[in-house]
Each structure stands twice: as C-alpha cells, then as structure tokens.
Design a protein around this motif. Structure first.
Motif, PDB file in Angstrom:
ATOM      1  N   GLY A 141     -26.751  22.101 -89.232  1.00  0.00           N
ATOM      2  CA  GLY A 141     -27.247  22.336 -90.583  1.00  0.00           C
ATOM      3  C   GLY A 141     -28.200  23.522 -90.625  1.00  0.00           C
ATOM      4  O   GLY A 141     -28.665  24.021 -89.602  1.00  0.00           O
ATOM      5  N   SER A 185     -28.631  15.594 -84.508  1.00  0.00           N
ATOM      6  CA  SER A 185     -27.725  14.986 -85.484  1.00  0.00           C
ATOM      7  C   SER A 185     -26.734  14.020 -84.842  1.00  0.00           C
ATOM      8  O   SER A 185     -26.383  12.999 -85.442  1.00  0.00           O
ATOM      9  CB  SER A 185     -26.979  16.074 -86.255  1.00  0.00           C
ATOM     10  OG  SER A 185     -26.237  16.905 -85.375  1.00  0.00           O
ATOM     11  N   LYS A 209     -23.412   9.917 -91.433  1.00  0.00           N
ATOM     12  CA  LYS A 209     -23.925  11.251 -91.741  1.00  0.00           C
ATOM     13  C   LYS A 209     -25.447  11.234 -91.597  1.00  0.00           C
ATOM     14  O   LYS A 209     -26.131  10.440 -92.235  1.00  0.00           O
ATOM     15  CB  LYS A 209     -23.554  11.675 -93.168  1.00  0.00           C
ATOM     16  CG  LYS A 209     -22.059  11.634 -93.481  1.00  0.00           C
ATOM     17  CD  LYS A 209     -21.278  12.613 -92.646  1.00  0.00           C
ATOM     18  CE  LYS A 209     -19.802  12.576 -92.990  1.00  0.00           C
ATOM     19  NZ  LYS A 209     -18.984  13.398 -92.027  1.00  0.00           N
ATOM     20  N   VAL A 220     -29.088  12.775 -92.257  1.00  0.00           N
ATOM     21  CA  VAL A 220     -29.670  13.512 -93.387  1.00  0.00           C
ATOM     22  C   VAL A 220     -31.085  13.945 -93.026  1.00  0.00           C
ATOM     23  O   VAL A 220     -31.921  13.116 -92.655  1.00  0.00           O
ATOM     24  CB  VAL A 220     -29.706  12.637 -94.653  1.00  0.00           C
ATOM     25  CG1 VAL A 220     -30.184  13.456 -95.856  1.00  0.00           C
ATOM     26  CG2 VAL A 220     -28.347  12.015 -94.935  1.00  0.00           C
ATOM     27  N   PHE A 256     -27.696  15.328 -99.023  1.00  0.00           N
ATOM     28  CA  PHE A 256     -26.676  15.716 -98.046  1.00  0.00           C
ATOM     29  C   PHE A 256     -25.499  16.317 -98.786  1.00  0.00           C
ATOM     30  O   PHE A 256     -25.100  15.793 -99.837  1.00  0.00           O
ATOM     31  CB  PHE A 256     -26.211  14.489 -97.238  1.00  0.00           C
ATOM     32  CG  PHE A 256     -25.224  14.832 -96.147  1.00  0.00           C
ATOM     33  CD1 PHE A 256     -25.656  15.142 -94.869  1.00  0.00           C
ATOM     34  CD2 PHE A 256     -23.856  14.842 -96.415  1.00  0.00           C
ATOM     35  CE1 PHE A 256     -24.745  15.464 -93.869  1.00  0.00           C
ATOM     36  CE2 PHE A 256     -22.938  15.170 -95.426  1.00  0.00           C
ATOM     37  CZ  PHE A 256     -23.383  15.479 -94.155  1.00  0.00           C
ATOM     38  N   PRO A 257     -24.933  17.403 -98.212  1.00  0.00           N
ATOM     39  CA  PRO A 257     -25.338  18.124 -97.001  1.00  0.00           C
ATOM     40  C   PRO A 257     -26.335  19.228 -97.308  1.00  0.00           C
ATOM     41  O   PRO A 257     -26.548  19.572 -98.463  1.00  0.00           O
ATOM     42  CB  PRO A 257     -24.010  18.713 -96.519  1.00  0.00           C
ATOM     43  CG  PRO A 257     -23.278  19.025 -97.796  1.00  0.00           C
ATOM     44  CD  PRO A 257     -23.652  17.928 -98.764  1.00  0.00           C
ATOM     45  N   ASP A 258     -26.922  19.810 -96.239  1.00  0.00           N
ATOM     46  CA  ASP A 258     -27.810  20.951 -96.464  1.00  0.00           C
ATOM     47  C   ASP A 258     -27.062  22.262 -96.274  1.00  0.00           C
ATOM     48  O   ASP A 258     -27.612  23.337 -96.478  1.00  0.00           O
ATOM     49  CB  ASP A 258     -29.054  20.879 -95.583  1.00  0.00           C
ATOM     50  CG  ASP A 258     -28.826  21.363 -94.163  1.00  0.00           C
ATOM     51  OD1 ASP A 258     -27.666  21.339 -93.707  1.00  0.00           O
ATOM     52  OD2 ASP A 258     -29.815  21.769 -93.518  1.00  0.00           O
ATOM     53  N   THR A 280     -19.820  21.500 -96.112  1.00  0.00           N
ATOM     54  CA  THR A 280     -19.120  20.878 -94.998  1.00  0.00           C
ATOM     55  C   THR A 280     -17.708  20.455 -95.401  1.00  0.00           C
ATOM     56  O   THR A 280     -17.531  19.393 -96.019  1.00  0.00           O
ATOM     57  CB  THR A 280     -19.904  19.672 -94.432  1.00  0.00           C
ATOM     58  OG1 THR A 280     -19.088  18.959 -93.503  1.00  0.00           O
ATOM     59  CG2 THR A 280     -20.367  18.721 -95.529  1.00  0.00           C
ATOM     60  N   GLY A 334     -16.929  17.213 -93.653  1.00  0.00           N
ATOM     61  CA  GLY A 334     -17.458  16.014 -94.279  1.00  0.00           C
ATOM     62  C   GLY A 334     -16.570  15.514 -95.396  1.00  0.00           C
ATOM     63  O   GLY A 334     -16.324  14.306 -95.525  1.00  0.00           O
TER      64      GLY A 334
END
Length: 233
Positions: free
Chosen positions: A34, A76, A129, A131, A141-143, A146, A149
């Motif tokens: 991220g 992560s 996931k 965060v 989420f997300p930063d 993705t 994802g």
C-alpha cells in the motif's frame, strides 16, 4: 521479539524504506504494498525486525510505525495469520463452530485466504484484508487501487452463488480505527464490487488489532461499517 528503533527518511519504491538507525542510514524491506503515505512521513518513528540472513539485500524489515500515539502494523501478510489464529481460538463469534481450518484454499485460478468446514460438511470461505488507512476517524480500504482485491470479491460472489458461506474480513491494523468504510475516492471499482458482494450475501466482518512490540492480538469485538460514500469528505 526484539525490534530495533529507527527514524523513517524516505521510500524510494514500494518495497524499500530508508531509515536512520543509530545515526546510520539503512535500507529496510517494507512488507506492505500500500501507499501508506499518511503513515510513512518524514522522521516518523518505526520499529524494525533485524535479519541475520546474509543473502538478503536489506538488514531490516519495517514492521511497525508510530502514528497518532499508537503502533500501526505494516506487515500486511501477518493479517491472515492473526485472523486464522483468532478463528481457531474461538475469538471471532461469527466464525465459531467450524472443526476444520485451512489456510490458502485454491479455488479455480484464485487462492482464498481461509477455508472452514464443520462436521456437517458446511463450508465457509474467508478473504482477509488488512487496513491501515484512517480518514476522519474511519478505517478505509484500499489505500491504493487493487484489481486483485476486486477479483477476490468476485470469486466470493461466485462461491456464494454456488451455495457456500463466504465472508470478507477487514482487519484494522491501525488501533485508532473503530469503524469501516470502503475507499470510494481511491478505488470506486473495489468499493462498488464490495457492495455487490454484500447484496449477494457475502458477509462483511470488521475487527481491529491491539499492537504491541511483544505481539499482536485481535480484539474479540466486531465493529460497524457503512458501504456508502461519505459526502462530508
């Protein structure tokens, strides 16, 4: 686990951070893809795990950063282990009652993080996931966008339509987060797919961590979420 204190200086790419340790500039591996721009700011205090592997390109891995007076976990991949162990230990009430637990279940061309099954043969697929982004007091989420994802969410939708129980588990690794919302501004595709998954019956679970240098524990209390946009942003 013994950690070394450092001062963050720069992040030349998403895998490497430059940190000051005892007056020397060192390179550390960042186990988080991220952006983490709100966390890895100039002169932030970080905590590094040393490595004694002579073949590694970096002497350290950056596991924690201090932010808003708390430790934030940037490892992560560790989120999967934390959630898996909490399920096995019965700390997640929504996922209790399963006697079989498996990590990384292969389904078609994807791998789902956790697979559960009970004595009656009922199954549950769980995608985890981690965060770390906090905005206006909310975990988001997300930063960073993705595609992977969104692909995982579509796989859960497919499995749900086939009659399986499915859940996406958001583990807030920043202890200041007490509420979850998808990051519509950053990744509207993921956010919309999450809404579609929820409409199809995929469950959403939100928990957070207590981070200490001595270890990380999941706090056994589920948190609320809202899947819509926050128009106050």
């Amino acid at each position: 686990m013994d950690y070394v204190k450092g001062i963050f200086k720069a992040r030349p790419n998403r895998f490497i951070a430059e940190v000051e340790v005892d007056g020397n500039l060192e390179k550390a591996h960042v186990p988080n893809t991220g952006r983490c721009k709100e966390l890895l700011v100039d002169d932030a205090v970080v905590w590094l795990k040393p490595s004694d592997n002579p073949n590694r390109k970096t002497k350290f891995s950056l596991h924690f950063v201090e932010n808003k007076g708390v430790l934030v976990s940037l490892f992560s991949q560790q989120a999967n282990s934390i959630v898996y162990d909490a399920i096995v230990d019965g700390k997640i009430k929504e996922l209790d009652g399963y006697s079989y637990h498996q990590r990384e279940k292969t389904v078609d061309n994807s791998r789902i993080d956790i697979y559960l099954e009970n004595s009656d043969g009922d199954s549950c697929y769980v995608e985890v996931k981690g965060v770390t982004l906090i905005m206006s007091g909310e975990a988001r989420f997300p930063d960073a966008p993705t595609e992977r994802g969104a692909k995982h969410l579509k796989e859960l939708i497919k499995l749900k339509k086939e009659g399986n129980r499915c859940a996406v588990f958001f583990l807030i690794q920043h202890p200041a987060g007490r509420f979850f919302r998808p990051n519509w501004d950053n990744d509207p595709v993921f956010s919309q797919t999450l809404n579609e998954a929820y409409d199809e019956g995929v469950e959403i679970l939100v928990y957070r961590c207590d981070n200490q240098l001595e270890g990380i524990d999941l706090i056994p209390e589920s948190l609320d979420f809202d899947l819509g946009k926050d128009f106050s942003d």
